[in-house]
Design a protein around this motif. Structure first.
Motif, PDB file in Angstrom:
ATOM      1  N   SER A  89       0.963  -1.209   0.050  1.00 56.64           N
ATOM      2  CA  SER A  89       0.050  -0.058   0.005  1.00 56.64           C
ATOM      3  C   SER A  89       0.818   1.255  -0.032  1.00 56.64           C
ATOM      4  O   SER A  89       1.990   1.284   0.104  1.00 56.64           O
ATOM      5  CB  SER A  89      -1.023   0.079   1.262  1.00 56.64           C
ATOM      6  OG  SER A  89      -1.058  -1.047   1.684  1.00 56.64           O
ATOM      7  N   HIS A  90       0.372   2.515  -0.343  1.00 58.27           N
ATOM      8  CA  HIS A  90       1.172   3.817   0.219  1.00 58.27           C
ATOM      9  C   HIS A  90       0.606   4.651   1.144  1.00 58.27           C
ATOM     10  O   HIS A  90      -0.601   4.438   1.172  1.00 58.27           O
ATOM     11  CB  HIS A  90       1.298   4.341  -1.424  1.00 58.27           C
ATOM     12  CG  HIS A  90       0.116   4.987  -1.967  1.00 58.27           C
ATOM     13  ND1 HIS A  90      -0.542   6.209  -1.693  1.00 58.27           N
ATOM     14  CD2 HIS A  90      -0.997   4.276  -2.707  1.00 58.27           C
ATOM     15  CE1 HIS A  90      -1.361   6.493  -2.339  1.00 58.27           C
ATOM     16  NE2 HIS A  90      -1.813   5.565  -3.118  1.00 58.27           N
ATOM     17  N   ILE A  91       1.484   5.358   1.711  1.00 57.52           N
ATOM     18  CA  ILE A  91       0.984   6.241   2.795  1.00 57.52           C
ATOM     19  C   ILE A  91       1.075   7.736   2.734  1.00 57.52           C
ATOM     20  O   ILE A  91       0.991   8.341   3.273  1.00 57.52           O
ATOM     21  CB  ILE A  91       1.577   5.594   4.297  1.00 57.52           C
ATOM     22  CG1 ILE A  91       3.207   5.585   4.009  1.00 57.52           C
ATOM     23  CG2 ILE A  91       1.081   4.502   4.727  1.00 57.52           C
ATOM     24  CD1 ILE A  91       3.621   5.646   5.277  1.00 57.52           C
ATOM     25  N   MET A 105     -12.486  10.656  -4.539  1.00 54.01           N
ATOM     26  CA  MET A 105     -10.901  10.360  -4.405  1.00 54.01           C
ATOM     27  C   MET A 105     -10.158  11.524  -4.327  1.00 54.01           C
ATOM     28  O   MET A 105     -10.468  12.358  -5.441  1.00 54.01           O
ATOM     29  CB  MET A 105     -10.527   9.148  -5.097  1.00 54.01           C
ATOM     30  CG  MET A 105      -9.258   8.616  -4.766  1.00 54.01           C
ATOM     31  SD  MET A 105      -8.690   7.684  -6.148  1.00 54.01           S
ATOM     32  CE  MET A 105      -9.864   6.189  -6.195  1.00 54.01           C
ATOM     33  N   HIS A 106      -9.000  11.803  -3.923  1.00 54.75           N
ATOM     34  CA  HIS A 106      -8.197  12.708  -3.891  1.00 54.75           C
ATOM     35  C   HIS A 106      -8.618  14.093  -3.386  1.00 54.75           C
ATOM     36  O   HIS A 106      -7.851  15.144  -3.716  1.00 54.75           O
ATOM     37  CB  HIS A 106      -7.313  12.685  -5.283  1.00 54.75           C
ATOM     38  CG  HIS A 106      -6.413  11.851  -5.524  1.00 54.75           C
ATOM     39  ND1 HIS A 106      -5.285  11.962  -6.282  1.00 54.75           N
ATOM     40  CD2 HIS A 106      -6.201  10.515  -5.073  1.00 54.75           C
ATOM     41  CE1 HIS A 106      -4.489  11.238  -6.507  1.00 54.75           C
ATOM     42  NE2 HIS A 106      -5.135  10.058  -5.846  1.00 54.75           N
ATOM     43  N   ALA A 107      -9.932  14.265  -3.037  1.00 55.62           N
ATOM     44  CA  ALA A 107     -10.232  15.268  -2.532  1.00 55.62           C
ATOM     45  C   ALA A 107      -9.751  15.717  -0.761  1.00 55.62           C
ATOM     46  O   ALA A 107      -9.348  14.818  -0.406  1.00 55.62           O
ATOM     47  CB  ALA A 107     -11.923  15.353  -2.457  1.00 55.62           C
ATOM     48  N   HIS A 134      -7.772   8.761   2.798  1.00 61.35           N
ATOM     49  CA  HIS A 134      -8.196   7.548   2.820  1.00 61.35           C
ATOM     50  C   HIS A 134      -7.253   6.801   1.743  1.00 61.35           C
ATOM     51  O   HIS A 134      -6.706   5.822   1.983  1.00 61.35           O
ATOM     52  CB  HIS A 134      -9.556   7.332   2.247  1.00 61.35           C
ATOM     53  CG  HIS A 134     -10.593   7.790   3.548  1.00 61.35           C
ATOM     54  ND1 HIS A 134     -10.461   7.036   4.534  1.00 61.35           N
ATOM     55  CD2 HIS A 134     -11.719   8.214   3.370  1.00 61.35           C
ATOM     56  CE1 HIS A 134     -11.468   7.471   5.288  1.00 61.35           C
ATOM     57  NE2 HIS A 134     -12.271   8.241   4.689  1.00 61.35           N
ATOM     58  N   ASP A 135      -6.984   7.624   0.709  1.00 60.23           N
ATOM     59  CA  ASP A 135      -5.962   6.937  -0.354  1.00 60.23           C
ATOM     60  C   ASP A 135      -4.748   7.354   0.118  1.00 60.23           C
ATOM     61  O   ASP A 135      -4.249   8.569  -0.223  1.00 60.23           O
ATOM     62  CB  ASP A 135      -6.322   7.745  -1.807  1.00 60.23           C
ATOM     63  CG  ASP A 135      -5.498   7.277  -2.788  1.00 60.23           C
ATOM     64  OD1 ASP A 135      -4.734   6.385  -2.783  1.00 60.23           O
ATOM     65  OD2 ASP A 135      -5.601   8.014  -4.086  1.00 60.23           O
ATOM     66  N   ASP A 136      -3.915   6.437   0.571  1.00 58.63           N
ATOM     67  CA  ASP A 136      -4.329   5.018   0.627  1.00 58.63           C
ATOM     68  C   ASP A 136      -4.097   4.481   1.875  1.00 58.63           C
ATOM     69  O   ASP A 136      -3.804   3.298   2.162  1.00 58.63           O
ATOM     70  CB  ASP A 136      -3.111   4.220  -0.603  1.00 58.63           C
ATOM     71  CG  ASP A 136      -3.915   2.806  -0.433  1.00 58.63           C
ATOM     72  OD1 ASP A 136      -4.865   2.367  -0.349  1.00 58.63           O
ATOM     73  OD2 ASP A 136      -2.903   1.933  -0.628  1.00 58.63           O
ATOM     74  N   LYS A 157       5.546   8.129  -1.999  1.00 58.08           N
ATOM     75  CA  LYS A 157       5.718   8.534  -3.448  1.00 58.08           C
ATOM     76  C   LYS A 157       4.825   7.670  -4.625  1.00 58.08           C
ATOM     77  O   LYS A 157       5.130   8.029  -5.617  1.00 58.08           O
ATOM     78  CB  LYS A 157       7.143   8.365  -3.951  1.00 58.08           C
ATOM     79  CG  LYS A 157       8.287   9.254  -3.039  1.00 58.08           C
ATOM     80  CD  LYS A 157       8.072  10.593  -3.650  1.00 58.08           C
ATOM     81  CE  LYS A 157       8.952  11.592  -2.671  1.00 58.08           C
ATOM     82  NZ  LYS A 157       8.380  11.988  -1.606  1.00 58.08           N
ATOM     83  N   GLU A 158       3.751   7.121  -3.950  1.00 59.91           N
ATOM     84  CA  GLU A 158       3.013   6.448  -5.172  1.00 59.91           C
ATOM     85  C   GLU A 158       2.209   7.445  -5.794  1.00 59.91           C
ATOM     86  O   GLU A 158       1.856   7.507  -7.183  1.00 59.91           O
ATOM     87  CB  GLU A 158       1.651   5.570  -4.296  1.00 59.91           C
ATOM     88  CG  GLU A 158       1.175   4.715  -5.430  1.00 59.91           C
ATOM     89  CD  GLU A 158       0.205   5.164  -5.911  1.00 59.91           C
ATOM     90  OE1 GLU A 158      -0.392   4.975  -7.369  1.00 59.91           O
ATOM     91  OE2 GLU A 158      -0.525   6.284  -5.679  1.00 59.91           O
ATOM     92  N   GLU A 159       1.934   8.571  -5.207  1.00 60.55           N
ATOM     93  CA  GLU A 159       0.969   9.627  -5.728  1.00 60.55           C
ATOM     94  C   GLU A 159       1.706  10.349  -7.085  1.00 60.55           C
ATOM     95  O   GLU A 159       1.155  11.109  -7.696  1.00 60.55           O
ATOM     96  CB  GLU A 159       0.460  10.624  -4.879  1.00 60.55           C
ATOM     97  CG  GLU A 159      -0.662   9.788  -3.806  1.00 60.55           C
ATOM     98  CD  GLU A 159      -1.719   9.498  -4.465  1.00 60.55           C
ATOM     99  OE1 GLU A 159      -1.976   9.750  -5.741  1.00 60.55           O
ATOM    100  OE2 GLU A 159      -2.878   8.879  -3.951  1.00 60.55           O
ATOM    101  N   ILE A 160       3.307  10.448  -6.964  1.00 61.74           N
ATOM    102  CA  ILE A 160       3.942  11.088  -7.924  1.00 61.74           C
ATOM    103  C   ILE A 160       4.481  10.161  -8.939  1.00 61.74           C
ATOM    104  O   ILE A 160       5.692  10.265  -9.425  1.00 61.74           O
ATOM    105  CB  ILE A 160       4.676  12.029  -7.423  1.00 61.74           C
ATOM    106  CG1 ILE A 160       5.829  11.412  -6.425  1.00 61.74           C
ATOM    107  CG2 ILE A 160       4.221  13.185  -6.829  1.00 61.74           C
ATOM    108  CD1 ILE A 160       6.866  12.573  -6.104  1.00 61.74           C
TER     109      ILE A 160
HETATM  110 MN    MN Z   1      -4.242   8.284  -5.476  1.00 58.93          MN
END
Ligand code: MN
Ligand code: MN
Length: 465
Positions: free
Chosen positions: A107-109, A439-441, A266-268, A297-300
């Motif tokens: 998962s990513h934090i 999501m992402h809000a 929540h993500d993630d 760094k998952e989001e980038i």
């Molecule tokens: Mn995401």
């Protein structure tokens, strides 16, 4: 419907059920208890660094110890390694050899947010601001006029790292202002994604001057003096800082029936916490070694030394393999990874971007995704059918409520996860995660049932023979 038709349908047709129709009272209570722990984790973990700290604290309370290269390990041992304070890996050593593979959740934090720029502080018309550079995919208009706080670190030249927490609890909050409707006519004509710009996301810091009238930068000086008083830092120290502007709101139940949770991140973290808690709750020694990866760094794009593409993960597993003289490649080729990341929940308010029959629905359980990606599965690992069948089996064996999902209509867009980076390592990988609304809000919504079923799903993966 006639009995005959009912029997014929049941024999060959699928009939997905709402998870609430498949859960008993005892399980509902377990779900509530689990979600209380999750909300607490979210409130303590508003950044990846804070998530690492909290995850380690929870794990140490359950007997996990830091892994040291060269230490001897036996079945049942619980170890972890922190990668540069921003990512962490946990393992419970199984009774079988690592040559039989490992059961991984990844998962990513990290979550979308506003990072401070290296030179952030400025004064404009007697108000002080921080410049920000957004991190990950955000809808910029959602970040104005909401209470914000700041969390992070300032690394000083002497090697000390100062923790920064501003706007927490009862402390004054921060905000990014927007136009009043009275003067927002022209702005209102712009497309949603252009009305607020990246360079327009400047955080209001203060308005009270120090010194004498006629001097310059009196507000900026006041703000910097406050920070200096609290943390001993100067303006130049922002150059080596990581300060994240995040929503000040804490996690809360949503709805008259309190069946949903609203929160930032929540993500993630919703999957990260599920994966962690499932590992902490394992009360018997697993057959195969269980590994929980909480990546940064998952989001980038999973780049960088703390991202899923970093060799830090291989190094950790290789070190574990060395304790049993097993080559890493042998372990990987038999390993399985559940890439636990959120998916889009079908939203009847925006039905036109979803393909209803292949969307994740709220309260239908953890959403499996054979593939993610965009424009024809681009950027997806696209798990093979055998891997999907394997996961169907282990989830059904443990009564996990799950559903199969795609992320929206084919031509509407798409997204990716860390799955491809695990699969590239020669690890059989499947995506699975909690369906999220908005999501992402800065304030995302998930269902308690789906959170709990993701936790159960992770546990099923660790405990699989
Ligand atoms: Mn995401
Ligand atoms: Mn994600």
């Amino acid at each position: 419907m006639s009995e005959e038709m009912k029997t014929r349908k049941e024999k060959v047709l699928s009939s997905p059920k709402n998870g609430y129709d498949r859960m008993d009272c005892g399980e509902r209570e377990a779900m509530e208890r689990y979600c209380t722990l999750y909300k607490d984790f979210l409130n303590k973990g508003k950044t990846e660094r804070l998530c690492v700290k909290e995850a380690v604290a929870l794990a140490e309370a359950k007997g996990f110890v830091p892994f040291r290269r060269g230490m001897e390990l036996k079945a049942g041992d619980k170890v972890y390694t922190v990668n540069r304070a921003k990512s962490v890996m946990f393992a419970v050593i199984g009774s079988k050899s690592l040559a039989e593979g490992v059961q991984i959740t990844a998962s990513h934090i990290d979550s979308p947010r506003l990072d401070l720029k290296p030179t952030p502080l400025y004064e404009d018309d007697e108000m002080a601001y921080f410049k920000t550079h957004y991190y990950g995919g955000i809808r910029k208009y959602q970040w104005v006029t909401i209470p914000l706080e700041m969390r992070g670190v300032v690394a000083l030249k002497d090697g000390t790292v100062v923790d920064v927490a501003l706007g927490v609890g009862d402390e004054p909050k921060f905000v990014i202002t927007d136009l009043l409707p009275h003067l927002g006519g022209e702005q209102g004509k712009k497309p949603l994604n252009e009305a607020i710009t990246g360079e327009g996301l400047n955080v209001l810091l203060g308005s009270c001057p120090v010194g004498e009238a006629g001097e310059s930068d009196r507000i900026k000086l006041h703000v910097m003096e406050k920070l200096n008083e609290k943390y001993g830092i100067t303006e130049a120290d922002f150059i080596s800082a990581e300060i994240e502007v995040v929503p000040a709101a804490n996690a809360t139940d949503i709805g008259l029936d309190a069946s949903l949770i609203g929160a930032y991140g929540h993500d993630d973290r919703v999957c990260g916490f599920a994966a962690l808690q499932a590992m902490l709750d394992m009360d018997t020694v697993p057959a195969k070694t269980a590994v929980c990866m909480l990546a940064d760094k998952e989001e980038i794009g999973s780049m960088g030394v703390t991202g899923m593409q970093s060799a830090a993960f291989d190094t950790f597993i290789n070190d574990l393999c060395d304790t049993q003289n097993v080559p890493l490649r042998v372990c990987y080729e038999k390993a399985f990874c559940l890439s636990t990341d959120v998916t889009a929940a079908y939203d009847p308010m925006y039905a036109d971007v979803y393909e209803k029959r292949n969307s994740a629905h709220i309260n239908y359980g953890v959403g499996l995704a054979k593939y993610t990606g965009a424009r024809g599965k681009g950027g997806s690992s696209d798990a093979n059918a055998e891997t999907v069948a394997y996961v169907r089996r282990i989830l059904d064996e443990k009564d996990v409520v799950w559903q199969m999902a795609e992320l929206g209509k084919i031509d509407a867009g798409g997204g990716g996860t860390v799955a491809q980076y695990m699969a590239n390592r020669n690890i059989a990988t499947l995506d699975a995660g909690v369906p999220v609304l908005s999501m992402h809000a800065p304030f995302e919504v998930v269902s308690k049932l789906d959170c709990y079923m993701t936790y159960k799903g992770c546990k099923a993966v660790y405990e699989a023979e």
